[in-house]
Enzyme design. Sequence first.
Site, mmCIF file in Angstrom:
data_model
loop_
_atom_site.group_PDB
_atom_site.id
_atom_site.type_symbol
_atom_site.label_atom_id
_atom_site.label_comp_id
_atom_site.label_asym_id
_atom_site.label_seq_id
_atom_site.Cartn_x
_atom_site.Cartn_y
_atom_site.Cartn_z
ATOM 1 N N ASP A 70 0.856 -1.176 0.000
ATOM 2 C CA ASP A 70 0.000 0.000 0.000
ATOM 3 C C ASP A 70 0.900 1.236 0.000
ATOM 4 O O ASP A 70 2.115 1.135 0.235
ATOM 5 C CB ASP A 70 -0.923 -0.012 1.216
ATOM 6 C CG ASP A 70 -2.212 0.757 0.987
ATOM 7 O OD1 ASP A 70 -2.352 1.377 -0.082
ATOM 8 O OD2 ASP A 70 -3.077 0.748 1.882
ATOM 9 N N GLU A 97 -0.024 4.711 1.393
ATOM 10 C CA GLU A 97 -0.145 5.769 2.397
ATOM 11 C C GLU A 97 0.906 5.653 3.497
ATOM 12 O O GLU A 97 1.311 6.650 4.092
ATOM 13 C CB GLU A 97 -1.547 5.768 3.018
ATOM 14 C CG GLU A 97 -2.639 6.294 2.121
ATOM 15 C CD GLU A 97 -3.268 5.216 1.249
ATOM 16 O OE1 GLU A 97 -4.228 5.512 0.527
ATOM 17 O OE2 GLU A 97 -2.785 4.055 1.299
ATOM 18 N N HIS A 147 -2.589 -0.281 -3.778
ATOM 19 C CA HIS A 147 -3.047 1.086 -3.549
ATOM 20 C C HIS A 147 -3.860 1.634 -4.709
ATOM 21 O O HIS A 147 -3.392 1.645 -5.860
ATOM 22 C CB HIS A 147 -1.865 2.027 -3.296
ATOM 23 C CG HIS A 147 -2.265 3.474 -3.224
ATOM 24 N ND1 HIS A 147 -3.004 3.981 -2.183
ATOM 25 C CD2 HIS A 147 -2.063 4.507 -4.088
ATOM 26 C CE1 HIS A 147 -3.232 5.264 -2.393
ATOM 27 N NE2 HIS A 147 -2.681 5.608 -3.553
ATOM 28 N N HIS A 200 -1.384 1.609 6.955
ATOM 29 C CA HIS A 200 -1.813 2.804 7.684
ATOM 30 C C HIS A 200 -2.885 2.429 8.688
ATOM 31 O O HIS A 200 -3.441 1.314 8.650
ATOM 32 C CB HIS A 200 -2.370 3.842 6.699
ATOM 33 C CG HIS A 200 -3.380 3.246 5.760
ATOM 34 N ND1 HIS A 200 -4.688 3.036 6.099
ATOM 35 C CD2 HIS A 200 -3.242 2.787 4.489
ATOM 36 C CE1 HIS A 200 -5.326 2.472 5.085
ATOM 37 N NE2 HIS A 200 -4.469 2.302 4.090
ATOM 38 N N HIS A 203 -7.576 5.479 7.002
ATOM 39 C CA HIS A 203 -8.855 5.156 6.381
ATOM 40 C C HIS A 203 -8.968 3.638 6.275
ATOM 41 O O HIS A 203 -7.999 2.922 6.519
ATOM 42 C CB HIS A 203 -8.964 5.778 4.974
ATOM 43 C CG HIS A 203 -8.027 5.170 3.975
ATOM 44 N ND1 HIS A 203 -6.686 5.489 3.937
ATOM 45 C CD2 HIS A 203 -8.225 4.250 3.003
ATOM 46 C CE1 HIS A 203 -6.105 4.787 2.984
ATOM 47 N NE2 HIS A 203 -7.011 4.024 2.403
ATOM 48 N N GLU A 228 -7.398 -1.980 7.545
ATOM 49 C CA GLU A 228 -7.117 -2.869 6.419
ATOM 50 C C GLU A 228 -6.145 -3.969 6.849
ATOM 51 O O GLU A 228 -6.271 -5.129 6.428
ATOM 52 C CB GLU A 228 -6.540 -2.069 5.255
ATOM 53 C CG GLU A 228 -7.556 -1.116 4.636
ATOM 54 C CD GLU A 228 -6.949 -0.147 3.637
ATOM 55 O OE1 GLU A 228 -5.764 -0.324 3.271
ATOM 56 O OE2 GLU A 228 -7.660 0.782 3.210
#
Length: 275
Positions: free
Chosen positions: A8, A10, A60, A104, A115, A134
Amino acid sequence: MRIMISADMEGATGVTWTEDVIPGTEQWQRFRRLFTGDVNATIAGLFDAGATDVLVNEAHSSQRNLLLEDLDGRARMLTGRHKPLSMMQGIDTGVEGVVFLGYHAGAGFDGVLSHTYLENQITGVWLDDVPASEGRLNAAMAAEYGVPVLVVSGDDKACDDAQDYAPEAELVTVKECISRYAAICLPPARTAELLSSAAADAMNRAGRVERFTTPHRIEVEFDASHLAQAAAVIPTVEQIGVRRVGFDAPDMTEAMKAFKIVTAIAAGAVQGIYG
Protein backbone atom coordinates in the site's frame (compact mmCIF):
# COMPACT_ATOMS: atom_id res chain seq x y z
CA MET A 1 10.47 -20.19 0.03
CA ARG A 2 7.78 -18.04 -1.59
CA ILE A 3 6.83 -14.70 -0.03
CA MET A 4 4.17 -12.14 -0.92
CA ILE A 5 4.30 -8.39 -0.37
CA SER A 6 0.99 -6.53 -0.13
CA ALA A 7 2.14 -2.99 -0.96
CA ASP A 8 0.00 0.00 0.00
CA MET A 9 1.16 3.58 -0.43
CA GLU A 10 -0.15 5.77 2.40
CA GLY A 11 2.36 4.24 4.81
CA ALA A 12 5.34 4.54 2.44
CA THR A 13 8.42 6.60 3.19
CA GLY A 14 7.73 10.34 3.21
CA VAL A 15 4.04 10.21 2.28
CA THR A 16 2.00 12.71 4.31
CA TRP A 17 -0.82 14.16 2.24
CA THR A 18 -3.39 13.59 -0.47
CA GLU A 19 -1.41 14.55 -3.58
CA ASP A 20 1.42 12.21 -2.56
CA VAL A 21 -0.82 9.25 -3.39
CA ILE A 22 -3.31 10.46 -6.01
CA PRO A 23 -2.38 9.19 -9.49
CA GLY A 24 -1.52 11.88 -12.00
CA THR A 25 -0.17 14.55 -9.67
CA GLU A 26 3.41 15.78 -9.66
CA GLN A 27 3.79 14.69 -6.04
CA TRP A 28 2.52 11.19 -6.87
CA GLN A 29 5.17 10.83 -9.55
CA ARG A 30 7.79 11.71 -6.96
CA PHE A 31 6.48 9.31 -4.33
CA ARG A 32 6.12 6.45 -6.79
CA ARG A 33 9.92 6.32 -6.72
CA LEU A 34 10.08 6.33 -2.92
CA PHE A 35 7.34 3.70 -2.76
CA THR A 36 9.25 1.48 -5.20
CA GLY A 37 12.37 2.03 -3.10
CA ASP A 38 10.58 0.73 0.00
CA VAL A 39 9.48 -2.36 -1.91
CA ASN A 40 12.97 -3.00 -3.28
CA ALA A 41 14.55 -2.69 0.17
CA THR A 42 12.09 -5.27 1.48
CA ILE A 43 12.68 -7.60 -1.46
CA ALA A 44 16.44 -7.41 -0.86
CA GLY A 45 16.06 -8.40 2.79
CA LEU A 46 13.78 -11.31 1.93
CA PHE A 47 16.14 -12.72 -0.69
CA ASP A 48 19.18 -12.18 1.52
CA ALA A 49 17.55 -14.39 4.15
CA GLY A 50 16.49 -17.23 1.88
CA ALA A 51 13.42 -16.28 -0.14
CA THR A 52 13.39 -17.93 -3.56
CA ASP A 53 10.38 -16.11 -5.01
CA VAL A 54 8.76 -12.78 -4.09
CA LEU A 55 5.41 -11.68 -5.48
CA VAL A 56 4.57 -7.99 -5.02
CA ASN A 57 0.83 -7.26 -5.09
CA GLU A 58 0.14 -3.59 -5.81
CA ALA A 59 -2.57 -2.67 -3.30
CA HIS A 60 -3.05 1.09 -3.55
CA SER A 61 -5.89 2.89 -5.36
CA SER A 62 -5.42 2.30 -9.12
CA GLN A 63 -2.95 -0.46 -8.23
CA ARG A 64 -0.66 0.92 -10.92
CA ASN A 65 1.76 2.97 -8.82
CA LEU A 66 4.99 1.00 -8.50
CA LEU A 67 7.60 1.46 -11.21
CA LEU A 68 8.07 -1.95 -12.81
CA GLU A 69 11.17 -0.74 -14.67
CA ASP A 70 12.84 0.01 -11.32
CA LEU A 71 11.70 -3.14 -9.50
CA ASP A 72 14.30 -5.57 -8.16
CA GLY A 73 14.75 -8.04 -11.03
CA ARG A 74 14.38 -11.06 -8.77
CA ALA A 75 10.76 -10.25 -7.90
CA ARG A 76 7.47 -10.45 -9.78
CA MET A 77 4.73 -7.80 -9.62
CA LEU A 78 0.95 -8.16 -9.75
CA THR A 79 -0.39 -4.81 -10.92
CA GLY A 80 -3.74 -3.37 -11.93
CA ARG A 81 -7.37 -3.75 -11.01
CA HIS A 82 -9.66 -5.62 -10.44
CA LYS A 83 -8.58 -8.59 -8.33
CA PRO A 84 -10.93 -11.05 -6.59
CA LEU A 85 -8.92 -10.88 -3.35
CA SER A 86 -7.90 -7.23 -3.80
CA MET A 87 -5.02 -6.31 -1.48
CA MET A 88 -4.46 -9.98 -0.71
CA GLN A 89 -4.51 -11.38 -4.22
CA GLY A 90 -1.87 -14.10 -4.31
CA ILE A 91 -2.34 -15.26 -0.72
CA ASP A 92 -3.97 -18.42 -2.11
CA THR A 93 -1.00 -19.45 -4.26
CA GLY A 94 1.04 -21.32 -1.66
CA VAL A 95 3.10 -18.41 -0.34
CA GLU A 96 4.79 -19.00 3.01
CA GLY A 97 4.72 -15.49 4.41
CA VAL A 98 3.27 -12.06 3.70
CA VAL A 99 4.61 -8.54 4.23
CA PHE A 100 2.22 -5.62 4.77
CA LEU A 101 4.25 -2.73 3.35
CA GLY A 102 3.17 0.90 3.50
CA TYR A 103 0.11 0.22 5.66
CA HIS A 104 -1.81 2.80 7.68
CA ALA A 105 -4.24 3.11 10.58
CA GLY A 106 -7.93 2.41 10.08
CA ALA A 107 -10.92 4.68 9.63
CA GLY A 108 -11.83 6.60 12.76
CA PHE A 109 -8.31 6.47 14.22
CA ASP A 110 -5.34 8.83 14.31
CA GLY A 111 -2.74 8.23 11.65
CA VAL A 112 -1.29 9.66 8.46
CA LEU A 113 -4.04 9.38 5.81
CA SER A 114 -5.87 6.86 8.01
CA HIS A 115 -8.86 5.16 6.38
CA THR A 116 -10.30 1.77 5.57
CA TYR A 117 -10.76 1.22 1.83
CA LEU A 118 -12.70 4.45 1.17
CA GLU A 119 -10.66 7.57 1.81
CA ASN A 120 -13.22 9.47 3.90
CA GLN A 121 -16.75 8.09 3.63
CA ILE A 122 -16.21 5.27 6.12
CA THR A 123 -15.90 6.29 9.76
CA GLY A 124 -15.43 2.82 11.20
CA VAL A 125 -15.18 -0.89 10.38
CA TRP A 126 -15.58 -3.76 12.84
CA LEU A 127 -14.51 -7.35 12.35
CA ASP A 128 -16.27 -9.61 14.86
CA ASP A 129 -16.93 -6.55 17.07
CA VAL A 130 -13.27 -5.43 17.01
CA PRO A 131 -12.32 -2.14 15.24
CA ALA A 132 -10.63 -3.18 12.03
CA SER A 133 -8.04 -1.52 9.83
CA GLU A 134 -7.12 -2.87 6.42
CA GLY A 135 -4.25 -4.62 8.19
CA ARG A 136 -6.54 -6.46 10.59
CA LEU A 137 -8.88 -7.52 7.78
CA ASN A 138 -5.97 -8.72 5.66
CA ALA A 139 -4.33 -10.54 8.56
CA ALA A 140 -7.55 -12.49 9.11
CA MET A 141 -7.49 -13.52 5.47
CA ALA A 142 -3.84 -14.53 5.70
CA ALA A 143 -4.70 -16.72 8.71
CA GLU A 144 -7.39 -18.42 6.65
CA TYR A 145 -4.72 -19.54 4.17
CA GLY A 146 -2.18 -20.48 6.83
CA VAL A 147 0.20 -17.63 5.94
CA PRO A 148 2.03 -15.74 8.71
CA VAL A 149 2.34 -11.95 8.62
CA LEU A 150 6.10 -11.39 8.65
CA VAL A 151 6.51 -7.59 8.53
CA VAL A 152 4.26 -4.54 8.84
CA SER A 153 5.56 -1.09 7.86
CA GLY A 154 3.96 2.34 8.04
CA ASP A 155 3.67 5.20 10.50
CA ASP A 156 3.79 4.66 14.26
CA LYS A 157 -0.01 4.41 14.46
CA ALA A 158 -0.07 1.63 11.87
CA CYS A 159 2.61 -0.22 13.79
CA ASP A 160 0.72 0.21 17.08
CA ASP A 161 -2.32 -1.31 15.37
CA ALA A 162 -0.26 -4.23 14.04
CA GLN A 163 0.99 -5.10 17.52
CA ASP A 164 -2.52 -6.35 18.23
CA TYR A 165 -3.44 -8.18 15.01
CA ALA A 166 0.08 -9.49 14.16
CA PRO A 167 1.99 -9.54 17.46
CA GLU A 168 4.86 -11.66 16.13
CA ALA A 169 5.52 -9.56 13.03
CA GLU A 170 8.54 -7.31 12.63
CA LEU A 171 7.37 -3.68 12.74
CA VAL A 172 9.03 -0.88 10.76
CA THR A 173 8.09 2.70 11.65
CA VAL A 174 9.06 4.89 8.69
CA LYS A 175 7.44 8.05 10.08
CA GLU A 176 5.86 9.45 13.24
CA CYS A 177 2.32 10.78 12.91
CA ILE A 178 1.80 14.39 13.94
CA SER A 179 -1.60 14.75 12.29
CA ARG A 180 -3.57 13.26 9.43
CA TYR A 181 -1.44 15.27 6.99
CA ALA A 182 1.87 15.70 8.82
CA ALA A 183 4.61 13.39 10.07
CA ILE A 184 8.22 13.31 11.17
CA CYS A 185 9.77 11.28 8.35
CA LEU A 186 12.96 9.28 8.04
CA PRO A 187 14.88 9.69 4.75
CA PRO A 188 14.82 6.81 2.24
CA ALA A 189 18.34 5.66 3.05
CA ARG A 190 17.33 5.11 6.67
CA THR A 191 14.01 3.42 5.94
CA ALA A 192 15.67 1.15 3.36
CA GLU A 193 18.04 -0.15 6.03
CA LEU A 194 15.18 -0.73 8.47
CA LEU A 195 12.99 -2.50 5.92
CA SER A 196 15.77 -4.76 4.66
CA SER A 197 16.82 -5.71 8.16
CA ALA A 198 13.26 -6.42 9.32
CA ALA A 199 12.49 -8.50 6.23
CA ALA A 200 15.63 -10.59 6.73
CA ASP A 201 14.95 -11.09 10.44
CA ALA A 202 11.35 -12.09 9.73
CA MET A 203 12.28 -14.89 7.35
CA ASN A 204 12.92 -17.20 10.28
CA ARG A 205 9.14 -17.21 10.82
CA ALA A 206 8.27 -17.96 7.20
CA GLY A 207 6.47 -21.24 6.57
CA ARG A 208 2.94 -22.49 6.34
CA VAL A 209 0.99 -22.64 9.60
CA GLU A 210 -2.34 -24.17 10.51
CA ARG A 211 -5.20 -22.63 8.54
CA PHE A 212 -7.80 -20.82 10.61
CA THR A 213 -11.23 -20.77 8.96
CA THR A 214 -14.26 -19.47 10.83
CA PRO A 215 -17.42 -17.44 10.15
CA HIS A 216 -17.04 -13.68 10.43
CA ARG A 217 -19.22 -10.62 10.83
CA ILE A 218 -18.29 -7.22 9.42
CA GLU A 219 -20.01 -3.96 10.28
CA VAL A 220 -19.37 -0.68 8.46
CA GLU A 221 -20.29 2.84 9.57
CA PHE A 222 -20.48 5.66 7.01
CA ASP A 223 -20.44 9.43 7.35
CA ALA A 224 -23.92 9.81 5.83
CA SER A 225 -27.18 7.87 6.01
CA HIS A 226 -27.68 7.54 2.25
CA LEU A 227 -24.48 5.49 1.94
CA ALA A 228 -25.80 2.95 4.43
CA GLN A 229 -29.10 2.87 2.56
CA ALA A 230 -27.28 2.28 -0.73
CA ALA A 231 -25.18 -0.56 0.71
CA ALA A 232 -28.21 -2.21 2.30
CA VAL A 233 -29.65 -3.09 -1.14
CA ILE A 234 -26.99 -5.80 -1.37
CA PRO A 235 -28.41 -9.24 -0.49
CA THR A 236 -27.23 -10.38 2.99
CA VAL A 237 -26.34 -6.78 3.98
CA GLU A 238 -28.60 -5.27 6.64
CA GLN A 239 -28.92 -1.65 7.72
CA ILE A 240 -28.52 -1.80 11.50
CA GLY A 241 -28.30 1.93 12.23
CA VAL A 242 -28.83 5.26 10.55
CA ARG A 243 -25.30 5.17 9.08
CA ARG A 244 -24.33 1.55 9.76
CA VAL A 245 -24.64 -1.78 7.94
CA GLY A 246 -23.60 -5.30 8.85
CA PHE A 247 -23.35 -8.73 7.26
CA ASP A 248 -22.23 -12.26 8.08
CA ALA A 249 -20.08 -14.58 5.97
CA PRO A 250 -19.00 -18.22 6.31
CA ASP A 251 -15.29 -17.37 6.05
CA MET A 252 -12.95 -14.40 5.65
CA THR A 253 -12.57 -14.74 1.91
CA GLU A 254 -16.31 -14.41 1.40
CA ALA A 255 -16.46 -11.63 4.01
CA MET A 256 -13.88 -9.58 2.12
CA LYS A 257 -15.60 -10.11 -1.22
CA ALA A 258 -18.83 -8.80 0.34
CA PHE A 259 -16.94 -5.90 1.95
CA LYS A 260 -15.54 -4.93 -1.47
CA ILE A 261 -19.08 -4.80 -2.85
CA VAL A 262 -20.28 -2.68 0.08
CA THR A 263 -17.48 -0.15 -0.44
CA ALA A 264 -18.00 -0.06 -4.22
CA ILE A 265 -21.74 0.59 -3.89
CA ALA A 266 -21.14 3.28 -1.25
CA ALA A 267 -18.47 4.97 -3.37
CA GLY A 268 -20.87 5.06 -6.29
CA ALA A 269 -23.51 6.78 -4.13
CA VAL A 270 -21.24 9.75 -3.33
CA GLN A 271 -22.40 12.90 -5.12
CA GLY A 272 -19.85 15.71 -5.36
CA ILE A 273 -18.98 17.89 -2.39
CA TYR A 274 -22.14 16.88 -0.51
CA GLY A 275 -20.93 13.31 -0.31
